[in-house]
Design a protein around this motif. Structure first.
Motif, PDB file in Angstrom:
ATOM      1  N   THR A 135       0.450  -1.175  -1.476  1.00 51.56           N
ATOM      2  CA  THR A 135       0.011  -1.690   0.209  1.00 51.56           C
ATOM      3  C   THR A 135       0.784  -1.539   0.961  1.00 51.56           C
ATOM      4  OG1 THR A 135      -1.929  -2.995   0.706  1.00 51.56           O
ATOM      5  CG2 THR A 135      -0.449  -3.743  -0.437  1.00 51.56           C
ATOM      6  N   ASP A 136       1.096  -1.895   2.016  1.00 48.08           N
ATOM      7  CA  ASP A 136       1.732  -2.439   3.396  1.00 48.08           C
ATOM      8  C   ASP A 136       1.495  -4.075   2.984  1.00 48.08           C
ATOM      9  OD1 ASP A 136       1.419  -2.944   6.093  1.00 48.08           O
ATOM     10  OD2 ASP A 136      -0.587  -2.466   5.487  1.00 48.08           O
ATOM     11  N   VAL A 137       2.506  -4.936   3.929  1.00 55.02           N
ATOM     12  CA  VAL A 137       2.364  -6.085   4.325  1.00 55.02           C
ATOM     13  C   VAL A 137       1.321  -6.373   5.272  1.00 55.02           C
ATOM     14  CG1 VAL A 137       5.279  -6.634   3.658  1.00 55.02           C
ATOM     15  CG2 VAL A 137       4.472  -5.423   6.526  1.00 55.02           C
ATOM     16  N   THR A 138       1.213  -5.761   6.201  1.00 52.78           N
ATOM     17  CA  THR A 138       0.240  -6.568   7.028  1.00 52.78           C
ATOM     18  C   THR A 138      -1.490  -6.126   6.295  1.00 52.78           C
ATOM     19  OG1 THR A 138      -0.346  -4.062   7.653  1.00 52.78           O
ATOM     20  CG2 THR A 138       1.311  -4.498   8.545  1.00 52.78           C
ATOM     21  N   ASN A 139      -1.476  -5.330   4.794  1.00 50.81           N
ATOM     22  CA  ASN A 139      -2.691  -5.422   4.609  1.00 50.81           C
ATOM     23  C   ASN A 139      -3.116  -5.969   3.475  1.00 50.81           C
ATOM     24  OD1 ASN A 139      -5.460  -3.500   5.632  1.00 50.81           O
ATOM     25  ND2 ASN A 139      -2.880  -2.248   5.250  1.00 50.81           N
ATOM     26  N   ALA A 140      -1.137  -6.394   3.149  1.00 52.37           N
ATOM     27  CA  ALA A 140      -1.517  -7.497   1.897  1.00 52.37           C
ATOM     28  C   ALA A 140      -1.943  -9.354   2.732  1.00 52.37           C
ATOM     29  CB  ALA A 140      -0.231  -7.747   0.805  1.00 52.37           C
ATOM     30  N   SER A 141      -1.420  -8.871   3.601  1.00 52.32           N
ATOM     31  CA  SER A 141      -0.585 -10.890   4.072  1.00 52.32           C
ATOM     32  C   SER A 141      -3.026 -11.160   4.436  1.00 52.32           C
ATOM     33  CB  SER A 141      -0.580 -10.240   5.714  1.00 52.32           C
ATOM     34  OG  SER A 141      -1.441 -10.095   6.507  1.00 52.32           O
ATOM     35  N   ARG A 142      -3.693 -10.187   4.493  1.00 54.81           N
ATOM     36  CA  ARG A 142      -4.920 -10.739   4.740  1.00 54.81           C
ATOM     37  C   ARG A 142      -5.990 -10.923   3.338  1.00 54.81           C
ATOM     38  NH1 ARG A 142      -4.590 -11.692  10.101  1.00 54.81           N
ATOM     39  NH2 ARG A 142      -6.899 -10.916  10.268  1.00 54.81           N
ATOM     40  N   THR A 143      -5.499 -11.172   2.230  1.00 55.86           N
ATOM     41  CA  THR A 143      -5.405 -10.748   1.310  1.00 55.86           C
ATOM     42  C   THR A 143      -6.002 -12.417   0.723  1.00 55.86           C
ATOM     43  OG1 THR A 143      -4.066 -10.891  -0.240  1.00 55.86           O
ATOM     44  CG2 THR A 143      -5.193  -9.259   0.568  1.00 55.86           C
ATOM     45  N   MET A 144      -5.170 -13.581   1.166  1.00 58.51           N
ATOM     46  CA  MET A 144      -5.118 -14.486   1.024  1.00 58.51           C
ATOM     47  C   MET A 144      -3.592 -15.120  -0.806  1.00 58.51           C
ATOM     48  SD  MET A 144      -8.194 -17.020   1.875  1.00 58.51           S
ATOM     49  CE  MET A 144      -6.380 -18.433   1.917  1.00 58.51           C
ATOM     50  N   LEU A 145      -3.965 -14.138  -1.093  1.00 58.48           N
ATOM     51  CA  LEU A 145      -2.521 -13.483  -2.813  1.00 58.48           C
ATOM     52  C   LEU A 145      -1.592 -13.376  -2.092  1.00 58.48           C
ATOM     53  CD1 LEU A 145      -5.378 -11.701  -4.056  1.00 58.48           C
ATOM     54  CD2 LEU A 145      -4.792 -14.157  -4.607  1.00 58.48           C
ATOM     55  N   ARG A 176       4.589  -3.093   0.317  1.00 60.20           N
ATOM     56  CA  ARG A 176       5.323  -1.544   0.566  1.00 60.20           C
ATOM     57  C   ARG A 176       5.676  -2.283   2.003  1.00 60.20           C
ATOM     58  NH1 ARG A 176       5.662   2.667  -3.198  1.00 60.20           N
ATOM     59  NH2 ARG A 176       7.568   3.788  -1.932  1.00 60.20           N
ATOM     60  N   SER A 177       6.813  -2.050   2.790  1.00 58.23           N
ATOM     61  CA  SER A 177       6.852  -1.697   4.388  1.00 58.23           C
ATOM     62  C   SER A 177       5.659  -0.527   4.869  1.00 58.23           C
ATOM     63  CB  SER A 177       8.263  -2.094   4.929  1.00 58.23           C
ATOM     64  OG  SER A 177       8.793   0.191   4.743  1.00 58.23           O
ATOM     65  N   ILE A 202       8.237   6.049   2.963  1.00 57.30           N
ATOM     66  CA  ILE A 202       7.508   7.179   2.086  1.00 57.30           C
ATOM     67  C   ILE A 202       6.885   6.438   0.888  1.00 57.30           C
ATOM     68  CG2 ILE A 202       7.828   9.768   0.628  1.00 57.30           C
ATOM     69  CD1 ILE A 202       9.932  10.141   3.209  1.00 57.30           C
ATOM     70  N   TYR A 203       5.963   6.972   1.147  1.00 60.64           N
ATOM     71  CA  TYR A 203       5.118   6.254  -0.085  1.00 60.64           C
ATOM     72  C   TYR A 203       4.812   7.161  -1.666  1.00 60.64           C
ATOM     73  CZ  TYR A 203       3.937   3.198   3.427  1.00 60.64           C
ATOM     74  OH  TYR A 203       3.865   2.632   4.287  1.00 60.64           O
ATOM     75  N   GLY A 204       4.178   8.207  -1.194  1.00 58.01           N
ATOM     76  CA  GLY A 204       4.332   9.227  -1.967  1.00 58.01           C
ATOM     77  C   GLY A 204       4.038  10.657  -0.940  1.00 58.01           C
ATOM     78  N   LEU A 205       3.406  11.737  -1.713  1.00 53.72           N
ATOM     79  CA  LEU A 205       3.139  13.059  -0.992  1.00 53.72           C
ATOM     80  C   LEU A 205       1.743  13.308  -1.548  1.00 53.72           C
ATOM     81  CD1 LEU A 205       5.891  14.658  -1.760  1.00 53.72           C
ATOM     82  CD2 LEU A 205       5.796  13.603  -0.257  1.00 53.72           C
ATOM     83  N   MET A 206       1.001  14.548  -0.128  1.00 51.00           N
ATOM     84  CA  MET A 206      -0.795  14.621  -1.016  1.00 51.00           C
ATOM     85  C   MET A 206      -0.479  15.708  -2.031  1.00 51.00           C
ATOM     86  SD  MET A 206      -2.524  13.593   1.631  1.00 51.00           S
ATOM     87  CE  MET A 206      -3.865  15.373   1.649  1.00 51.00           C
ATOM     88  N   LEU A 258       8.464  -2.266   9.881  1.00 53.18           N
ATOM     89  CA  LEU A 258       8.355  -1.065  10.121  1.00 53.18           C
ATOM     90  C   LEU A 258      10.116  -0.445   9.482  1.00 53.18           C
ATOM     91  CD1 LEU A 258       7.605  -0.733  13.661  1.00 53.18           C
ATOM     92  CD2 LEU A 258       6.176  -0.097  11.982  1.00 53.18           C
ATOM     93  N   GLY A 259       9.769  -0.342   8.102  1.00 49.32           N
ATOM     94  CA  GLY A 259      11.099   0.361   7.725  1.00 49.32           C
ATOM     95  C   GLY A 259      11.377  -1.067   6.130  1.00 49.32           C
ATOM     96  N   ARG A 260      11.701   0.109   5.272  1.00 47.45           N
ATOM     97  CA  ARG A 260      12.112  -1.271   3.623  1.00 47.45           C
ATOM     98  C   ARG A 260      13.594  -2.055   4.416  1.00 47.45           C
ATOM     99  NH1 ARG A 260      13.130   3.210  -0.911  1.00 47.45           N
ATOM    100  NH2 ARG A 260      13.588   4.362   1.106  1.00 47.45           N
ATOM    101  N   ASP A 261      13.462  -1.994   5.415  1.00 47.63           N
ATOM    102  CA  ASP A 261      15.362  -3.246   5.420  1.00 47.63           C
ATOM    103  C   ASP A 261      15.625  -3.044   6.425  1.00 47.63           C
ATOM    104  OD1 ASP A 261      16.293  -1.789   3.402  1.00 47.63           O
ATOM    105  OD2 ASP A 261      17.385   0.036   3.945  1.00 47.63           O
ATOM    106  N   LYS A 262      14.195  -3.407   7.904  1.00 53.05           N
ATOM    107  CA  LYS A 262      13.438  -4.103   8.723  1.00 53.05           C
ATOM    108  C   LYS A 262      12.606  -5.314   7.936  1.00 53.05           C
ATOM    109  CE  LYS A 262      14.938  -0.467  10.759  1.00 53.05           C
ATOM    110  NZ  LYS A 262      14.876   0.690  11.582  1.00 53.05           N
TER     111      LYS A 262
END
Length: 611
Positions: free
Chosen positions: A230-240, A267-268, A272-276, A341-345
Motif C-alpha cells: 500500500t502507499d503512505v496515504t492509504n496506510a495513514s487512514r487505517t489507524m494502524l 511504500r511511497s 514501481i511496485y510491480g508489473l501487470m 512522491l518518491g522513495r527518497d522524497k
C-alpha cells in the motif's frame, strides 16, 4: 436565488484536460481522433480510479495532461442490514479489467498505439477494508465500505478502555479520532465476527488491505507472486500507521489486537511496485498509488503549503496542504499524509475535513424517495424555486464526520410547512452539501490561522452549476473549478509517470500547463449567508444523539432493539407500565375484596365493624 455564471480565467495550478469527457459520442470520438492527429502524442500514462460508486480507467498524454480516452463501470453496493454497506471485491476487480479492455479498444479505434502507455497509477476509495486468502486468492468476506456503521459497538468498546473515554487517545500517532470511519475497526469487526477471517489469520493465510492493496496484488500476479503493498496515504487512514515514523506501529496494532503479519508493506506514492501480469497491458509497471483525496490534491497541483481543494463525490473532502510537518487540529479535523512522491522524497501532510454524505444524498433522493429520476434533474428542480423556503436537510445517514465525529447523529429534515414541496427539498439537499463544507472550512481557517481566499473544487458534483454558485454564496469566497473537474485520476497518473524508472511526467512547477477554469463569485450579501448558516447549525443540533453509540450485541455482529436508546426506553418503559398496571389492578382488586371478606368474617363472629 440566481444561479449565476462563472467567469473563465487562467489558473496555473490546474492541469489541462479535455472538457466533457463523460460524453462517449461519435462527435467526441471524432474530435479526439482529430486532436490526436494534430499533436505528437509521445508517452502515455494510465490511471485506475476505483471509487465508491464506480470504476474508471483513463489514459492521459504525459506531456500535455490531455485525457485521450476512458471507460467507466458502476459498482453495486449492498446493504445487508441497516447501517451496513458492502461491495464485492471480485466485482471491483472485474470492473477494472473491463474498464482497461474497453479503454484500450477505444484507443485503438482512435489510431493511438497502446504500447505508448508507459505506466499505470492506482487511486481508490479509502478506508474500505478487505481480507483475502493468499493461497486461493479468494476474498474471505465482502469489502466493508468506508461509510459502514456496523463497528459502532466496536468503537464504543475501544473508547471505553482509553483514559477518560477519550476518542482522540490515538490522535498523537495517527492524526485520527477513534471512529467507525477507519479501517482498523472494520478489520477488528471481521476478526471478531467472520470465522473464515479468524481461521485464515490462525493458519497464516490472511492478507488485509484497502482497495489499492487488493488491486495491486491481483494485477501483479495474485496468488502467483502478487505484490502485497500500500502507499503512505492509504496506510495513514487505517489507524494502524504512525504518521511520524511512516510505518505500521506495533503499539497501535496491539491496541486493536491486529497481527502485523497480515498488513501490506508500506511504500511511497510514486515508485514501481510491480508489473501487470495479464491482458493487453502485460508488462507495464504499476508505479503510482494514492488514496482518492490525496490524488485529487496532486491533480489540482496543490503542492504548496496553504493550498487547498474540495472534492465533491459520494462524500465531500476538503484537504489543505500543510507542508512537511503534520499539523494537529484543535477543531475536529484530521491530520493525514497528503503524498510522498518518491522513495527518497519527504512526505507531505494535510489537514482534512471529511463529510460522509454529499453526492450520496442525490442517490438517496433518486433511489429511496423517487423524487428525481436522474442526478441532473436535481439541479433543474432546485433552480425552479431558488430557495429551500426555510427547509433544512442534515443528511447524517452515517452519523456526522468532521468537525463533530458524532456517530449517534441521524438524518433530519426540518422547517417543513404545508407549502414545502419536492423542489424545496432538492434545494435544501444541495445547500446541505455547501453548509457541511462551510463547517469544515471554518474549522480549517481556525486551525491554520490563515483564511482561504478562494476554494479549488473538483469531483462529479461540480458539474452542477447551481451547487457551485450556492457554495460560493455560503462560503462568501470565490469557488474555482477546472475545465475538467475529475482530477483524481490525473493525480494518480502524475504520480505513476513521475516515478523513478518511468520518468515520463515532470512535476516541476515550470512544466505545469496553464489551463482555463471557471470562477463562481458570491452573489448574496454576507448577512443572508450567515443567517442561513445559523439556521443550518440549529438543524444539526436537532440531528444529534438519535442513536446510542453502544449497541447491545446479540451474536453474529447483530444488535438488539435496545441499541436505539429512544426505542429501548420506549420498550422498557412500556413493559414497566404494563407490569405496574397489572400490579395496581391486582392491588385494587385485593382492596376492593378486602371489606367483603372482613364483613363476612365479622358476621361469622357476630361482630359489627365500621369502615
Amino acid at each position: 436565488m440566481p444561479t449565476g455564471s462563472g467567469t473563465i480565467k487562467k489558473n496555473s495550478y490546474t492541469p489541462v484536460l479535455t472538457p466533457g469527457y463523460r460524453k462517449e459520442t461519435a462527435h467526441t470520438n471524432s474530435r479526439m481522433a482529430a486532436s490526436s492527429n494534430r499533436i505528437m502524442l509521445g508517452p502515455l500514462v494510465a490511471a485506475i480510479d476505483q471509487g465508491t460508486s464506480s470504476t474508471r480507467f483513463l489514459v492521459f498524454n504525459a506531456k500535455t495532461a490531455e485525457l485521450l480516452s476512458h471507460h467507466q463501470v458502476e459498482i453495486k453496493q449492498s446493504f445487508p442490514k441497516e447501517g451496513w454497506v458492502e461491495e464485492d471485491p471480485k466485482e471491483i476487480l472485474q470492473s477494472v479489467y473491463e474498464c482497461m479492455d474497453r479503454t484500450c479498444e477505444k484507443l485503438t479505434q482512435l489510431n493511438i498505439d497502446i504500447s505508448n502507455i508507459k505506466a499505470i497509477g492506482v487511486t481508490n476509495q479509502r478506508e474500505t477494508t478487505l481480507v483475502w486468502d493468499k493461497e486461493t486468492g479468494e476474498p474471505l468476506y465482502n469489502a466493508i465500505v468506508w461509510l459502514d456503521l456496523r463497528t459502532q459497538s466496536t468503537v464504543e468498546r475501544l473508547i471505553s478502555k482509553t483514559p477518560g473515554r477519550n476518542k482522540n487517545h490515538l490522535k498523537h500517532k495517527t492524526g485520527l479520532p477513534i471512529s467507525t470511519y477507519f479501517s482498523a475497526v472494520k478489520l477488528r469487526w471481521l476478526l471478531d465476527n467472520v470465522d473464515e477471517v479468524a481461521e485464515a489469520v490462525v493458519t497464516h493465510r490472511a492478507m488485509f488491505g484497502t482497495v489499492d492493496s487488493w488491486l495491486i496484488w491481483c494485477l501483479t500476479g495474485g496468488k502467483s507472486g502478487g505484490v502485497h503493498c500500500t502507499d503512505v496515504t492509504n496506510a495513514s487512514r487505517t489507524m494502524l500507521f504512525n504518521i511520524h515514523t511512516l510505518d505500521w506501529d506495533p503499539e497501535l496494532c496491539k491496541y486493536f489486537d491486529i497481527p502485523m503479519e497480515i498488513l501490506p508493506k508500506v511504500r511511497s506514492s510514486s515508485e514501481i511496485y510491480g508489473l501487470m501480469t495479464s491482458g493487453s497491458l502485460t508488462g507495464i509497471p504499476i508505479s503510482g498509488c494514492l488514496g482518492d483525496q490525496s490524488a485529487a490534491l496532486v491533480g489540482q497541483m496543490c503542492f504548496q503549503d496553504g493550498q487547498a481543494k474540495n472534492t465533491y463525490g459520494t462524500g465531500c473532502f476538503l484537504l489543505r496542504n500543510t507542508g512537511a510537518k503534520p499539523v494537529m487540529s484543535d477543531h475536529g479535523l484530521l491530520t493525514t499524509v497528503a503524498y510522498k512522491l518518491g522513495r527518497d522524497k519527504p512526505a507531505c501532510y494535510a489537514l482534512e475535513g471529511s463529510v460522509a454524505i454529499a453526492g450520496a444524498v442525490v442517490r438517496w433522493l433518486k433511489d429511496n424517495l423517487g423524487i428525481i429520476q436522474t442526478s441532473t434533474e436535481l439541479e433543474k428542480l432546485a433552480a425552479s424555486v431558488g430557495t429551500s423556503y426555510g427547509c433544512y436537510f442534515v443528511p447524517a445517514f452515517s452519523g456526522l464526520y468532521a468537525p463533530y465525529w458524532e456517530p449517534s447523529a441521524r438524518g433530519i429534515i426540518c422547517g417543513l410547512t404545508q407549502f414545502t414541496n419536492r423542489s424545496h427539498l432538492a434545494f435544501a439537499a444541495l445547500e446541505a452539501v455547501c453548509f457541511q463544507t462551510r463547517e469544515i472550512l471554518d474549522a480549517m481557517n481556525q486551525d491554520s490561522g490563515i483564511p482561504l481566499t478562494q476554494l479549488q473544487v473538483d469531483g462529479g458534483m461540480t458539474s452542477n452549476r447551481l451547487l457551485m454558485q450556492l457554495q460560493a454564496d455560503i462560503l462568501c469566497i470565490p469557488v474555482v473549478k477546472p475545465s475538467m473537474p475529475e482530477t483524481t485520476a490525473l493525480g494518480a497518473a502524475m504520480a505513476a509517470g513521475a516515478a523513478e524508472g518511468v520518468s515520463v511526467w515532470s512535476l516541476r512547477p515550470e512544466d505545469l500547463s496553464e489551463v482555463t477554469s471557471e470562477k463562481f463569485e458570491p452573489q448574496i450579501n454576507p448577512e443572508e449567508s450567515e443567517f442561513r448558516y445559523a439556521r443550518w447549525k440549529k438543524a444539526v443540533q436537532r440531528a444529534m444523539n438519535w442513536e446510542t453509540t453502544e449497541p447491545v450485541s446479540i451474536g453474529n455482529g447483530e444488535t438488539s432493539i435496545f441499541s436505539s436508546l429512544p426505542l429501548g426506553f420506549y420498550v422498557v418503559g412500556s413493559m414497566c407500565m404494563l407490569i405496574g398496571a397489572k400490579y395496581i389492578s391486582g392491588q385494587c382488586l385485593f382492596f376492593a375484596c378486602l371489606p367483603l371478606c372482613l364483613l363476612k368474617k365479622n358476621r361469622n363472629h357476630n361482630v359489627h365493624t365500621h369502615f
